[in-house]
Design an enzyme around this catalytic site. Structure first.
Site, PDB file in Angstrom:
ATOM      1  N   GLY A  98       0.782  -1.237   0.000  1.00 19.80           N
ATOM      2  CA  GLY A  98       0.000   0.000   0.000  1.00 19.80           C
ATOM      3  C   GLY A  98       0.813   1.287   0.000  1.00 19.80           C
ATOM      4  O   GLY A  98       0.398   2.279  -0.589  1.00 19.80           O
ATOM      5  N   GLU A 126       4.152   3.951   6.097  1.00 19.17           N
ATOM      6  CA  GLU A 126       2.919   3.189   5.901  1.00 19.17           C
ATOM      7  C   GLU A 126       1.905   4.031   5.127  1.00 19.17           C
ATOM      8  O   GLU A 126       1.953   5.271   5.176  1.00 19.17           O
ATOM      9  CB  GLU A 126       2.383   2.793   7.296  1.00 19.17           C
ATOM     10  CG  GLU A 126       1.065   2.090   7.350  1.00 19.17           C
ATOM     11  CD  GLU A 126       1.034   0.716   6.680  1.00 19.17           C
ATOM     12  OE1 GLU A 126       1.434   0.642   5.506  1.00 19.17           O
ATOM     13  OE2 GLU A 126       0.583  -0.250   7.315  1.00 19.17           O
ATOM     14  N   ASP A 127       0.983   3.383   4.431  1.00 19.38           N
ATOM     15  CA  ASP A 127      -0.049   4.129   3.700  1.00 19.38           C
ATOM     16  C   ASP A 127      -1.095   4.707   4.643  1.00 19.38           C
ATOM     17  O   ASP A 127      -1.426   5.883   4.578  1.00 19.38           O
ATOM     18  CB  ASP A 127      -0.705   3.246   2.621  1.00 19.38           C
ATOM     19  CG  ASP A 127      -1.221   1.907   3.146  1.00 19.38           C
ATOM     20  OD1 ASP A 127      -1.069   1.623   4.355  1.00 19.38           O
ATOM     21  OD2 ASP A 127      -1.777   1.128   2.351  1.00 19.38           O
ATOM     22  N   ASP A 167      -4.961   2.330  10.669  1.00 18.06           N
ATOM     23  CA  ASP A 167      -6.372   2.044  10.917  1.00 18.06           C
ATOM     24  C   ASP A 167      -6.504   1.593  12.378  1.00 18.06           C
ATOM     25  O   ASP A 167      -6.515   2.419  13.284  1.00 18.06           O
ATOM     26  CB  ASP A 167      -6.802   0.983   9.898  1.00 18.06           C
ATOM     27  CG  ASP A 167      -8.289   0.710   9.896  1.00 18.06           C
ATOM     28  OD1 ASP A 167      -9.061   1.611  10.201  1.00 18.06           O
ATOM     29  OD2 ASP A 167      -8.683  -0.422   9.554  1.00 18.06           O
ATOM     30  N   LYS A 195      -6.678   7.099  10.365  1.00 19.06           N
ATOM     31  CA  LYS A 195      -8.109   6.957  10.661  1.00 19.06           C
ATOM     32  C   LYS A 195      -8.232   6.773  12.176  1.00 19.06           C
ATOM     33  O   LYS A 195      -8.399   5.654  12.655  1.00 19.06           O
ATOM     34  CB  LYS A 195      -8.618   5.679   9.991  1.00 19.06           C
ATOM     35  CG  LYS A 195      -9.524   5.883   8.790  1.00 19.06           C
ATOM     36  CD  LYS A 195     -10.250   4.594   8.462  1.00 19.06           C
ATOM     37  CE  LYS A 195      -9.687   3.888   7.279  1.00 19.06           C
ATOM     38  NZ  LYS A 195     -10.435   2.671   6.898  1.00 19.06           N
ATOM     39  N   PHE A 244     -13.773   3.547   4.035  1.00 20.95           N
ATOM     40  CA  PHE A 244     -12.765   2.749   3.346  1.00 20.95           C
ATOM     41  C   PHE A 244     -12.336   3.479   2.090  1.00 20.95           C
ATOM     42  O   PHE A 244     -13.145   3.785   1.221  1.00 20.95           O
ATOM     43  CB  PHE A 244     -13.291   1.350   3.008  1.00 20.95           C
ATOM     44  CG  PHE A 244     -12.178   0.403   2.679  1.00 20.95           C
ATOM     45  CD1 PHE A 244     -11.448  -0.210   3.687  1.00 20.95           C
ATOM     46  CD2 PHE A 244     -11.820   0.159   1.362  1.00 20.95           C
ATOM     47  CE1 PHE A 244     -10.383  -1.051   3.396  1.00 20.95           C
ATOM     48  CE2 PHE A 244     -10.756  -0.681   1.055  1.00 20.95           C
ATOM     49  CZ  PHE A 244     -10.045  -1.291   2.076  1.00 20.95           C
ATOM     50  N   VAL A 245     -11.040   3.783   2.019  1.00 24.84           N
ATOM     51  CA  VAL A 245     -10.527   4.597   0.914  1.00 24.84           C
ATOM     52  C   VAL A 245      -9.562   3.794   0.030  1.00 24.84           C
ATOM     53  O   VAL A 245      -8.927   2.847   0.494  1.00 24.84           O
ATOM     54  CB  VAL A 245      -9.822   5.877   1.440  1.00 24.84           C
ATOM     55  CG1 VAL A 245     -10.812   6.790   2.142  1.00 24.84           C
ATOM     56  CG2 VAL A 245      -8.658   5.530   2.362  1.00 24.84           C
ATOM     57  N   ASP A 282      -5.561  -0.197  -1.774  1.00 28.82           N
ATOM     58  CA  ASP A 282      -6.369  -1.116  -2.581  1.00 28.82           C
ATOM     59  C   ASP A 282      -7.618  -1.593  -1.866  1.00 28.82           C
ATOM     60  O   ASP A 282      -7.751  -1.482  -0.649  1.00 28.82           O
ATOM     61  CB  ASP A 282      -5.544  -2.359  -2.919  1.00 28.82           C
ATOM     62  CG  ASP A 282      -5.440  -3.319  -1.734  1.00 28.82           C
ATOM     63  OD1 ASP A 282      -5.064  -2.854  -0.629  1.00 28.82           O
ATOM     64  OD2 ASP A 282      -5.745  -4.513  -1.880  1.00 28.82           O
ATOM     65  N   ARG A 317      -5.167   0.575  -6.818  1.00 31.24           N
ATOM     66  CA  ARG A 317      -3.905   1.174  -6.356  1.00 31.24           C
ATOM     67  C   ARG A 317      -3.403   2.243  -7.328  1.00 31.24           C
ATOM     68  O   ARG A 317      -2.711   3.170  -6.945  1.00 31.24           O
ATOM     69  CB  ARG A 317      -2.811   0.101  -6.241  1.00 31.24           C
ATOM     70  CG  ARG A 317      -3.066  -0.939  -5.160  1.00 31.24           C
ATOM     71  CD  ARG A 317      -1.792  -1.732  -4.912  1.00 31.24           C
ATOM     72  NE  ARG A 317      -2.015  -2.985  -4.208  1.00 31.24           N
ATOM     73  CZ  ARG A 317      -2.116  -3.108  -2.890  1.00 31.24           C
ATOM     74  NH1 ARG A 317      -2.052  -2.046  -2.123  1.00 31.24           N
ATOM     75  NH2 ARG A 317      -2.293  -4.294  -2.334  1.00 31.24           N
TER      76      ARG A 317
HETATM   77  P1  IMP Z   1      -4.207  -1.628  10.720  1.00 30.03           P
HETATM   78  O1  IMP Z   1      -3.309  -2.770  11.039  1.00 30.03           O
HETATM   79  O2  IMP Z   1      -5.654  -1.912  11.092  1.00 30.03           O
HETATM   80  O3  IMP Z   1      -3.761  -0.283  11.235  1.00 30.03           O
HETATM   81  O4  IMP Z   1      -4.302  -1.537   9.174  1.00 30.03           O
HETATM   82  C1  IMP Z   1      -3.336  -1.065   8.412  1.00 30.03           C
HETATM   83  C2  IMP Z   1      -3.440  -1.620   6.997  1.00 30.03           C
HETATM   84  O5  IMP Z   1      -4.783  -1.870   6.610  1.00 30.03           O
HETATM   85  C3  IMP Z   1      -2.956  -0.582   6.043  1.00 30.03           C
HETATM   86  O6  IMP Z   1      -1.608  -0.777   5.785  1.00 30.03           O
HETATM   87  C4  IMP Z   1      -3.784  -0.843   4.809  1.00 30.03           C
HETATM   88  O7  IMP Z   1      -3.149  -1.788   4.000  1.00 30.03           O
HETATM   89  C5  IMP Z   1      -5.050  -1.441   5.305  1.00 30.03           C
HETATM   90  N1  IMP Z   1      -6.157  -0.456   5.358  1.00 30.03           N
HETATM   91  C6  IMP Z   1      -6.720   0.102   6.446  1.00 30.03           C
HETATM   92  N2  IMP Z   1      -7.688   0.973   6.125  1.00 30.03           N
HETATM   93  C7  IMP Z   1      -7.730   0.971   4.775  1.00 30.03           C
HETATM   94  C8  IMP Z   1      -8.531   1.683   3.812  1.00 30.03           C
HETATM   95  O8  IMP Z   1      -9.404   2.527   4.117  1.00 30.03           O
HETATM   96  N3  IMP Z   1      -8.262   1.417   2.507  1.00 30.03           N
HETATM   97  C9  IMP Z   1      -7.316   0.522   2.097  1.00 30.03           C
HETATM   98  N4  IMP Z   1      -6.548  -0.161   2.950  1.00 30.03           N
HETATM   99  C10 IMP Z   1      -6.756   0.058   4.280  1.00 30.03           C
HETATM  100 MG    MG Z   2      -0.812  -1.576   3.954  1.00 30.84          MG
END
Ligand code: IMP
Ligand code: MG
Length: 187
Positions: A49, A104-105, A108, A136, A157-158, A164, A170
């Site tokens: 991402g 990181e992208d 979440d 987020k 969700f973006v 992606d 992407r």
């Molecule tokens: P976390 O472990 O829940 O913080 O999630 C992080 C990963 O989830 C990111 O690196 C993204 O790959 C994916 N992710 C979380 N939210 C989104 C979204 O809104 N769109 C796309 N990918 C997301």
């Molecule tokens: Mg990611």
């Protein structure tokens, strides 16, 4: 013919245009350049991402930096994390004594970055900071301090600019909210 027409039709609204992203990434690159004067940062791209953001960002950092890649998986075909993070690809080089920036992208729940921080802590880095294009905060499950963020976004969700859904979108140049009709049947 607009080859991205099919992808764009699934976006309900654009959150950040290509131009807004470029401006924010350039400013962030300048900030990191100032903060790391005299240092040679070790920049880690979290695949897949962050790849678009990362490639733009490093070209706005005017320092002798090094790059490497890590990859995790937790989502599968879903918009919510499975809760279990797996390391799919580790670094090629040692971070011993290095000033590490983990890129990181999107943050979440925070699980991915907490997992990676845990893995990297103990490998002897001189410093470790986190960079994210998007944050987020509404969905955070584990506390995590992010050092550099371009934008805070609402709980949606973006996709686009590297992000992606099920490996698609992407290549969209903007960041937009994905229409829930795309994933409602799948999730
Ligand atoms: P976390 O472990 O829940 O913080 O999630 C992080 C990963 O989830 C990111 O690196 C993204 O790959 C994916 N992710 C979380 N939210 C989104 C979204 O809104 N769109 C796309 N990918 C997301
Ligand atoms: Mg990611």
């Amino acid at each position: 013919m607009d080859s991205q027409k099919g992808l764009r039709e699934d976006i309900t609204s654009v959150l950040y245009t290509r131009q807004q992203l470029q401006t924010a990434v350039e400013e962030l690159g300048q900030r990191i350049t100032r903060d790391y004067q005299g240092k040679e940062p070790f920049m880690i791209c979290i695949l897949k991402g962050a790849c678009v953001f990362f490639c733009d960002l490093i070209r706005h950092i005017d320092l002798p930096l090094e790059i490497d890649f890590m990859s995790t998986s937790s989502y599968g075909v879903s918009t919510v994390t499975s809760g279990e993070v797996k390391l799919v690809k580790d670094l090629d080089r040692s971070i011993l004594g290095r000033d590490v920036l983990l890129v990181e992208d999107i943050v979440d729940t925070g699980m991915t970055l907490n997992y990676l921080k845990k893995i990297l802590t103990g490998r002897g880095a001189a410093s470790l900071r986190i960079v994210a294009l998007l944050d987020k905060p509404a969905r955070r499950e584990a506390p995590l301090s992010v050092d550099y963020i371009c934008f805070q976004i609402p709980d949606a969700f973006v996709v686009g600019y590297g992000l992606d859904y099920n490996e698609k979108y992407r290549n969209l140049p903007d960041v937009g909210i994905l229409s829930p009709t795309v994933y409602e049947q799948q999730d």
